[in-house]
Design an enzyme around this catalytic site. Structure first.
Site: not given
Ligand code: IMP
Length: 455
Positions: A12-13, A16, A18, A40-41, A159, A240, A320
């Site tokens: 993730g991060d 995407k 942008k 989050g973007h 379910r 993600q 961080p």
């Molecule tokens: P959850 O999706 O909140 O259940 O988190 C599970 C794992 O996915 C954790 O390590 C989060 O930090 C990571 N994670 C979930 N969404 C993102 C994202 O959009 N960017 C980066 N890491 C993510």
């Protein structure tokens, strides 16, 4: 039937948002198909900056229909917050927004369970449940975003979930919630010693929110399929990254949805062949938030310096991000798994000033040297990166808009990445701005019959 899919290739991060922002105005339909408000973007509208967690990236583009697909874990309250924030800036996105009736709703007890499960997993690894007399060993915390994502998808699989369509009638919603909350509260109060979530609180939060989105609800898959049949351009928006995929990621340190390209069809309600081109987005280095193995992680001051240089702090939680080198072992796995056609490389500008940059080409696990990505988390934890030095961009090029403004060393690094992962780099992102994007290959929509302009 032009379908273009953008997915993250790391944890993730990757940037995407942008890329999607830049491509969305060339689409007729944009579909967000998995994940929830854990993503989050940042999207820019003129000088204004918006952070979306749930709204598809095309909501700011004229003439684009945006669909929140059935595969999304939909926090309706958060979605309304985003809609309201835009409305306060004079932008009404509702005419451009549709919500799949089959999307599952994130409910207050999902968030409570997410937090409770994280809280009872102390770093010591010892869990004392309510009424437990012995010390039961527990797994480590996952480091979730606490947005209720895991419990929402767990209820879906069990379910017990409540879809948007099930919540449209308040009496039906209440009847469905009753047994679900009974079970959830038995866990919350009885096992985790956490606060119960009451039915009337849930109804008071969800009922009015559902009322506000009622007119946007539709058969999402049906809508997308008919637009594809009309030859329209559909942009599928992944959230993600591949290594957080529930099936193919670094389980259990993953999210709870299919964040590879494999999730696009099921989460949108379209046939797998609806996707013609898959763009994988990868940073020129690697980051990860939350717990879990990270073979190319840079420990110590060099990692901290990279975090500072790249402003690597989570868009959703502000945490961080852990930083590491580009991991070609993980990337080869991710591009093969998703069938990636081309790669968009982001944040290479952050590495400017380095004559050489390490790329991880293999893992050393004890006396084994491997070039494939292991399924076993203990192998990933034990893996020592084997690196090779690639050329780096010697001079800065942040915000470059043309090839001529990018130093040769950057293209040499791009070449090294292409060789290491076996896929062409089609775009080079040179900064946060939507236009700081250099196209290295032709039209990503291919032989499109859609009506949008050329990407
Ligand atoms: P959850 O999706 O909140 O259940 O988190 C599970 C794992 O996915 C954790 O390590 C989060 O930090 C990571 N994670 C979930 N969404 C993102 C994202 O959009 N960017 C980066 N890491 C993510």
């Amino acid at each position: 039937m032009p379908g273009l899919l953008v997915v993250g290739l790391q944890w993730g991060d990757e940037g995407k948002g942008k890329i999607l922002d830049a491509l969305s105005s060339t689409a007729d339909v944009v579909v967000r198909y998995q994940g929830g408000s854990n993503a989050g973007h940042t999207v820019y509208h003129g000088e204004k900056k918006f952070v979306f967690h749930l709204l598809p990236t095309g909501v700011l583009a004229d003439g684009v229909t945006n669909v929140v697909g059935n595969g999304v874990a939909l926090d309706v309250v958060q979605l309304l917050r985003e809609i309201d924030e835009l409305a306060a800036s004079g932008i009404d996105v509702t005419p451009r927004l549709r919500i799949a009736e089959r999307a599952h709703i994130v409910l207050p007890h999902h968030k409570a369970l997410d937090a409770a499960r994280e809280d009872i997993r102390p770093p010591s690894g010892v869990f004392r449940g309510i009424g437990e007399t012995d010390d039961a060993p527990m797994s480590q915390p996952i480091g979730t975003t606490r947005r209720g994502i895991g419990p929402c998808y767990a209820d879906k699989a069990a379910r017990l979930g409540i879809r948007v369509v099930d919540a449209l009638d308040p009496d039906r919603l209440e009847a469905r919630l009753h047994p679900v909350l009974k079970e959830a509260n038995a866990l919350l109060a009885g096992v985790y010693g956490a606060q119960r979530v009451e039915l009337d609180e849930t109804m008071a939060e969800i009922g009015p929110a559902i009322d506000r989105i009622r007119d946007l609800v539709c058969d999402g898959g049906g809508l997308i399929r008919s637009r594809l049949a009309d030859g329209k351009r559909v942009l599928f928006e992944g959230a993600q990254g591949a290594l957080l995929d529930i099936d193919h990621g670094t389980y259990p340190f993953v999210t709870s949805s299919s964040s590879t390209a494999l999730g696009a069809a099921v989460g949108s309600g379209v046939p797998a062949r609806a996707v013609d081109h898959i763009v994988g987005v990868a940073k020129a280095y690697t980051t990860r938030v939350g717990a879990g193995p990270f073979p190319s992680e840079i420990h110590g001051p060099e990692g901290v310096a990279l975090r500072e240089a790249g402003a690597e702090f989570g868009a959703t939680t502000g945490r961080p991000r852990r930083c590491g080198w580009f991991d070609a072992v993980a990337m080869r796995y991710a591009v093969e798994l998703s069938g990636v056609d081309s790669v968009c490389l982001t944040k290479l500008d952050v590495l400017a000033g380095r004559e050489t940059i390490p790329i991880v080409t293999a893992y050393q696990i004890g006396d084994r040297r491997i070039e494939s990505f292991p399924a076993d988390v203990s192998d990933l934890e034990a893996a020592k990166p084997v690196t090779t030095d690639a050329p780096g961009p010697a001079t800065p090029f942040l915000d470059a808009r043309e090839r001529s403004a990018v130093p040769e060393g950057a293209f040499a690094y791009v070449g090294a990445v292409e060789k290491a992962i076996g896929r062409p780099v089609s775009m080079l992102s040179t900064g946060p701005d939507r236009d700081a994007l250099i196209r290295l290959t032709g039209d990503l929509w291919g032989e499109s019959t859609g009506s949008g302009p050329t990407a």
